[in-house]
Write a protein that holds these residues in place. Structure first.
Motif, PDB file in Angstrom:
ATOM      1  N   ARG A  86       0.838  -1.200   0.000  1.00  0.00           N
ATOM      2  CA  ARG A  86       0.000   0.000   0.000  1.00  0.00           C
ATOM      3  C   ARG A  86       0.875   1.253   0.000  1.00  0.00           C
ATOM      4  NH1 ARG A  86      -4.617   1.693   4.535  1.00  0.00           N
ATOM      5  NH2 ARG A  86      -5.017   3.781   3.703  1.00  0.00           N
ATOM      6  N   PHE A  87       2.058   1.128   0.604  1.00  0.00           N
ATOM      7  CA  PHE A  87       2.946   2.283   0.755  1.00  0.00           C
ATOM      8  C   PHE A  87       4.230   2.160  -0.058  1.00  0.00           C
ATOM      9  CE2 PHE A  87       0.629   1.477   4.729  1.00  0.00           C
ATOM     10  CZ  PHE A  87      -0.116   2.649   4.832  1.00  0.00           C
ATOM     11  N   VAL A  88       4.662   0.930  -0.325  1.00  0.00           N
ATOM     12  CA  VAL A  88       5.929   0.679  -1.015  1.00  0.00           C
ATOM     13  C   VAL A  88       5.637   0.059  -2.376  1.00  0.00           C
ATOM     14  CG1 VAL A  88       8.119  -0.574  -0.931  1.00  0.00           C
ATOM     15  CG2 VAL A  88       7.097   0.314   1.188  1.00  0.00           C
ATOM     16  N   ASN A  89       6.271   0.579  -3.415  1.00  0.00           N
ATOM     17  CA  ASN A  89       6.051   0.038  -4.758  1.00  0.00           C
ATOM     18  C   ASN A  89       6.623  -1.371  -4.864  1.00  0.00           C
ATOM     19  OD1 ASN A  89       4.917   2.503  -5.481  1.00  0.00           O
ATOM     20  ND2 ASN A  89       6.855   3.312  -6.250  1.00  0.00           N
ATOM     21  N   PRO A  90       5.850  -2.329  -5.358  1.00  0.00           N
ATOM     22  CA  PRO A  90       6.372  -3.697  -5.508  1.00  0.00           C
ATOM     23  C   PRO A  90       7.605  -3.714  -6.413  1.00  0.00           C
ATOM     24  CG  PRO A  90       3.990  -3.629  -5.852  1.00  0.00           C
ATOM     25  CD  PRO A  90       4.458  -2.212  -5.795  1.00  0.00           C
ATOM     26  N   PRO A  91       8.685  -4.353  -5.995  1.00  0.00           N
ATOM     27  CA  PRO A  91       9.903  -4.369  -6.818  1.00  0.00           C
ATOM     28  C   PRO A  91       9.775  -5.241  -8.063  1.00  0.00           C
ATOM     29  CG  PRO A  91      10.184  -5.743  -4.881  1.00  0.00           C
ATOM     30  CD  PRO A  91       8.865  -5.040  -4.707  1.00  0.00           C
ATOM     31  N   THR A  92       8.830  -6.165  -8.048  1.00  0.00           N
ATOM     32  CA  THR A  92       8.599  -7.056  -9.190  1.00  0.00           C
ATOM     33  C   THR A  92       7.203  -7.640  -9.042  1.00  0.00           C
ATOM     34  OG1 THR A  92       9.511  -8.939 -10.448  1.00  0.00           O
ATOM     35  CG2 THR A  92       9.572  -9.085  -8.042  1.00  0.00           C
ATOM     36  N   SER A  93       6.878  -8.607  -9.868  1.00  0.00           N
ATOM     37  CA  SER A  93       5.572  -9.268  -9.777  1.00  0.00           C
ATOM     38  C   SER A  93       5.745 -10.730 -10.129  1.00  0.00           C
ATOM     39  CB  SER A  93       4.562  -8.622 -10.732  1.00  0.00           C
ATOM     40  OG  SER A  93       4.880  -8.942 -12.084  1.00  0.00           O
ATOM     41  N   ALA A  94       4.736 -11.532  -9.823  1.00  0.00           N
ATOM     42  CA  ALA A  94       4.799 -12.957 -10.151  1.00  0.00           C
ATOM     43  C   ALA A  94       4.953 -13.170 -11.654  1.00  0.00           C
ATOM     44  CB  ALA A  94       3.537 -13.652  -9.644  1.00  0.00           C
ATOM     45  N   PHE A  95       4.268 -12.360 -12.456  1.00  0.00           N
ATOM     46  CA  PHE A  95       4.357 -12.515 -13.909  1.00  0.00           C
ATOM     47  C   PHE A  95       5.747 -12.132 -14.427  1.00  0.00           C
ATOM     48  CE2 PHE A  95       0.025 -12.937 -16.065  1.00  0.00           C
ATOM     49  CZ  PHE A  95      -0.460 -13.740 -15.048  1.00  0.00           C
ATOM     50  N   MET A  96       6.339 -11.104 -13.851  1.00  0.00           N
ATOM     51  CA  MET A  96       7.686 -10.714 -14.276  1.00  0.00           C
ATOM     52  C   MET A  96       8.704 -11.793 -13.899  1.00  0.00           C
ATOM     53  SD  MET A  96       8.025  -6.622 -13.547  1.00  0.00           S
ATOM     54  CE  MET A  96       6.497  -5.904 -12.965  1.00  0.00           C
ATOM     55  N   ILE A  97       8.545 -12.353 -12.715  1.00  0.00           N
ATOM     56  CA  ILE A  97       9.455 -13.423 -12.277  1.00  0.00           C
ATOM     57  C   ILE A  97       9.311 -14.632 -13.200  1.00  0.00           C
ATOM     58  CG2 ILE A  97       9.939 -15.061 -10.430  1.00  0.00           C
ATOM     59  CD1 ILE A  97       9.129 -12.833  -8.452  1.00  0.00           C
ATOM     60  N   ALA A  98       8.060 -14.984 -13.526  1.00  0.00           N
ATOM     61  CA  ALA A  98       7.823 -16.118 -14.417  1.00  0.00           C
ATOM     62  C   ALA A  98       8.452 -15.874 -15.785  1.00  0.00           C
ATOM     63  CB  ALA A  98       6.319 -16.361 -14.560  1.00  0.00           C
ATOM     64  N   HIS A  99       8.374 -14.645 -16.259  1.00  0.00           N
ATOM     65  CA  HIS A  99       8.989 -14.320 -17.558  1.00  0.00           C
ATOM     66  C   HIS A  99      10.503 -14.476 -17.491  1.00  0.00           C
ATOM     67  CE1 HIS A  99       9.654 -12.206 -21.375  1.00  0.00           C
ATOM     68  NE2 HIS A  99      10.624 -11.559 -20.751  1.00  0.00           N
ATOM     69  N   ILE A 142     -10.336  -5.135 -12.727  1.00  0.00           N
ATOM     70  CA  ILE A 142      -8.969  -4.612 -12.669  1.00  0.00           C
ATOM     71  C   ILE A 142      -8.320  -5.010 -11.342  1.00  0.00           C
ATOM     72  CG2 ILE A 142      -7.678  -2.446 -12.380  1.00  0.00           C
ATOM     73  CD1 ILE A 142      -9.395  -1.292 -14.644  1.00  0.00           C
ATOM     74  N   THR A 143      -9.099  -5.028 -10.263  1.00  0.00           N
ATOM     75  CA  THR A 143      -8.565  -5.444  -8.971  1.00  0.00           C
ATOM     76  C   THR A 143      -8.105  -6.893  -9.012  1.00  0.00           C
ATOM     77  OG1 THR A 143     -10.191  -3.960  -7.964  1.00  0.00           O
ATOM     78  CG2 THR A 143      -9.000  -5.434  -6.492  1.00  0.00           C
ATOM     79  N   GLN A 144      -8.904  -7.767  -9.609  1.00  0.00           N
ATOM     80  CA  GLN A 144      -8.516  -9.169  -9.732  1.00  0.00           C
ATOM     81  C   GLN A 144      -7.268  -9.325 -10.593  1.00  0.00           C
ATOM     82  OE1 GLN A 144     -12.891 -10.279 -10.593  1.00  0.00           O
ATOM     83  NE2 GLN A 144     -11.928 -12.236 -10.117  1.00  0.00           N
ATOM     84  N   GLN A 145      -7.203  -8.583 -11.689  1.00  0.00           N
ATOM     85  CA  GLN A 145      -6.031  -8.671 -12.552  1.00  0.00           C
ATOM     86  C   GLN A 145      -4.771  -8.179 -11.841  1.00  0.00           C
ATOM     87  OE1 GLN A 145      -6.712  -7.283 -16.679  1.00  0.00           O
ATOM     88  NE2 GLN A 145      -8.878  -7.290 -16.170  1.00  0.00           N
ATOM     89  N   THR A 146      -4.926  -7.156 -11.008  1.00  0.00           N
ATOM     90  CA  THR A 146      -3.782  -6.683 -10.222  1.00  0.00           C
ATOM     91  C   THR A 146      -3.302  -7.769  -9.275  1.00  0.00           C
ATOM     92  OG1 THR A 146      -4.655  -4.422 -10.313  1.00  0.00           O
ATOM     93  CG2 THR A 146      -2.972  -4.874  -8.658  1.00  0.00           C
ATOM     94  N   ALA A 147      -4.248  -8.420  -8.593  1.00  0.00           N
ATOM     95  CA  ALA A 147      -3.899  -9.504  -7.672  1.00  0.00           C
ATOM     96  C   ALA A 147      -3.225 -10.652  -8.408  1.00  0.00           C
ATOM     97  CB  ALA A 147      -5.161  -9.993  -6.962  1.00  0.00           C
ATOM     98  N   LYS A 148      -3.779 -11.020  -9.562  1.00  0.00           N
ATOM     99  CA  LYS A 148      -3.205 -12.119 -10.349  1.00  0.00           C
ATOM    100  C   LYS A 148      -1.794 -11.779 -10.812  1.00  0.00           C
ATOM    101  CE  LYS A 148      -4.140 -12.278 -14.637  1.00  0.00           C
ATOM    102  NZ  LYS A 148      -4.840 -12.322 -15.936  1.00  0.00           N
ATOM    103  N   ASN A 149      -1.629 -10.617 -11.424  1.00  0.00           N
ATOM    104  CA  ASN A 149      -0.311 -10.250 -11.946  1.00  0.00           C
ATOM    105  C   ASN A 149       0.740 -10.138 -10.858  1.00  0.00           C
ATOM    106  OD1 ASN A 149      -1.532 -10.085 -14.442  1.00  0.00           O
ATOM    107  ND2 ASN A 149      -1.608  -7.852 -14.499  1.00  0.00           N
ATOM    108  N   LEU A 150       0.320  -9.670  -9.692  1.00  0.00           N
ATOM    109  CA  LEU A 150       1.268  -9.421  -8.612  1.00  0.00           C
ATOM    110  C   LEU A 150       1.660 -10.694  -7.881  1.00  0.00           C
ATOM    111  CD1 LEU A 150       2.796  -7.134  -7.211  1.00  0.00           C
ATOM    112  CD2 LEU A 150       0.814  -6.815  -5.711  1.00  0.00           C
ATOM    113  N   PHE A 151       0.683 -11.594  -7.649  1.00  0.00           N
ATOM    114  CA  PHE A 151       0.934 -12.721  -6.744  1.00  0.00           C
ATOM    115  C   PHE A 151       0.782 -14.111  -7.369  1.00  0.00           C
ATOM    116  CE2 PHE A 151      -0.628  -9.396  -3.721  1.00  0.00           C
ATOM    117  CZ  PHE A 151       0.532  -9.266  -2.978  1.00  0.00           C
ATOM    118  N   ILE A 194       2.374  -2.769 -13.521  1.00  0.00           N
ATOM    119  CA  ILE A 194       2.817  -4.166 -13.618  1.00  0.00           C
ATOM    120  C   ILE A 194       2.131  -4.928 -14.735  1.00  0.00           C
ATOM    121  CG2 ILE A 194       3.399  -4.271 -11.157  1.00  0.00           C
ATOM    122  CD1 ILE A 194       0.877  -5.964 -10.718  1.00  0.00           C
ATOM    123  N   ALA A 195       1.111  -4.333 -15.386  1.00  0.00           N
ATOM    124  CA  ALA A 195       0.421  -5.021 -16.474  1.00  0.00           C
ATOM    125  C   ALA A 195       1.386  -5.306 -17.621  1.00  0.00           C
ATOM    126  CB  ALA A 195      -0.759  -4.180 -16.966  1.00  0.00           C
TER     127      ALA A 195
END
Length: 231
Positions: A33-46, A111-120, A156-157
């Motif tokens: 909520r306060f810190v920008n995610p350094p990466t995402s699950a989709f980026m790691i998978a890529h 969009i909320t679900q897609q954010t959750a999916k892409n991030l985690f 992160i999209a």
């Protein structure tokens, strides 16, 4: 007796692991909520896919993004975004009816679900993943503001192979920062989001052009950028 004891210990261990994962996810939701995610699950998978392509991403705040871009993704992906609590019940009911009638399991994701999916989470359309996605979406709506959800989503999209986030996409496809995207450019980027590995913003197919035109029509019908003035 010994077997029953082993079963109880196994169940206890699994329960503790699940509880630990839930607490970890809850902590990450509050942190991000306060810190920008350094990466995402989709980026790691890529990165571990062995594709040979690196990740292009540059984080920008919502103030550094053209207001046409949030409107374009809402018009394209989730027109009830200002009002729902993470899940679009009407879209889910429609998708469930189609699935029960023998059709494929389609997204119906907000969009909320897609954010959750892409991030985690991971890609795919299994019921398990959809269930986790729904739970995480509700958590995001509780922990974050709509503004934060949109900001993280746009950063992160995936907009193409190895291209994540609106700043990297805007520079890769149009040679400009995201703050200068026009309505038509925003619509073209939003048009590829359903399948960025197949659709191209650089060389749009007839379908992408048609979809981008439809998105612009929806943007106008929603009343322009004032529709998301609360962000």
């Amino acid at each position: 007796m010994a077997q029953a004891s082993l079963v109880r210990r196994s169940f206890r261990f699994v329960a503790l692991v699940l509880l630990g994962l839930c607490l970890l996810l809850a902590a990450l939701l509050v942190l991000f909520r306060f810190v920008n995610p350094p990466t995402s699950a989709f980026m790691i998978a890529h990165q571990i896919s062995g594709s040979g392509q690196g990740v292009q991403q540059q984080w920008v705040s919502l103030e550094q993004i053209s207001p046409w871009m949030p409107l374009a993704v809402v018009a394209s992906e989730d027109q009830r975004f200002p009002d729902h609590w993470g899940l679009d019940v009407h879209a889910i009911e429609s998708a469930v009816r189609e699935f029960a009638s023998g059709e494929g399991l389609r997204g119906a994701s907000t969009i909320t679900q897609q954010t959750a999916k892409n991030l985690f989470l991971w890609s795919g359309r299994s019921m398990v993943r959809k269930g986790l996605e729904a739970g995480l979406a509700l958590g995001l709506e509780v922990a974050w503001s709509k503004r934060r959800i949109m900001e993280v989503y746009l950063n992160i999209a995936e907009f193409g192979r190895g291209i994540y986030g609106i700043e990297a996409a805007s520079r890769a496809y149009f040679g400009i920062p995201a703050r200068y995207l026009s309505p038509s450019q925003a619509a073209r980027l939003a048009a590829v989001l359903p399948n960025p590995k197949v659709f191209s913003a650089a060389q749009p197919s007839a379908y992408v052009w048609q979809r981008a035109e439809w998105i612009q029509q929806q943007m106008r019908q929603l009343g322009g950028t004032g529709y998301l003035a609360f962000l």
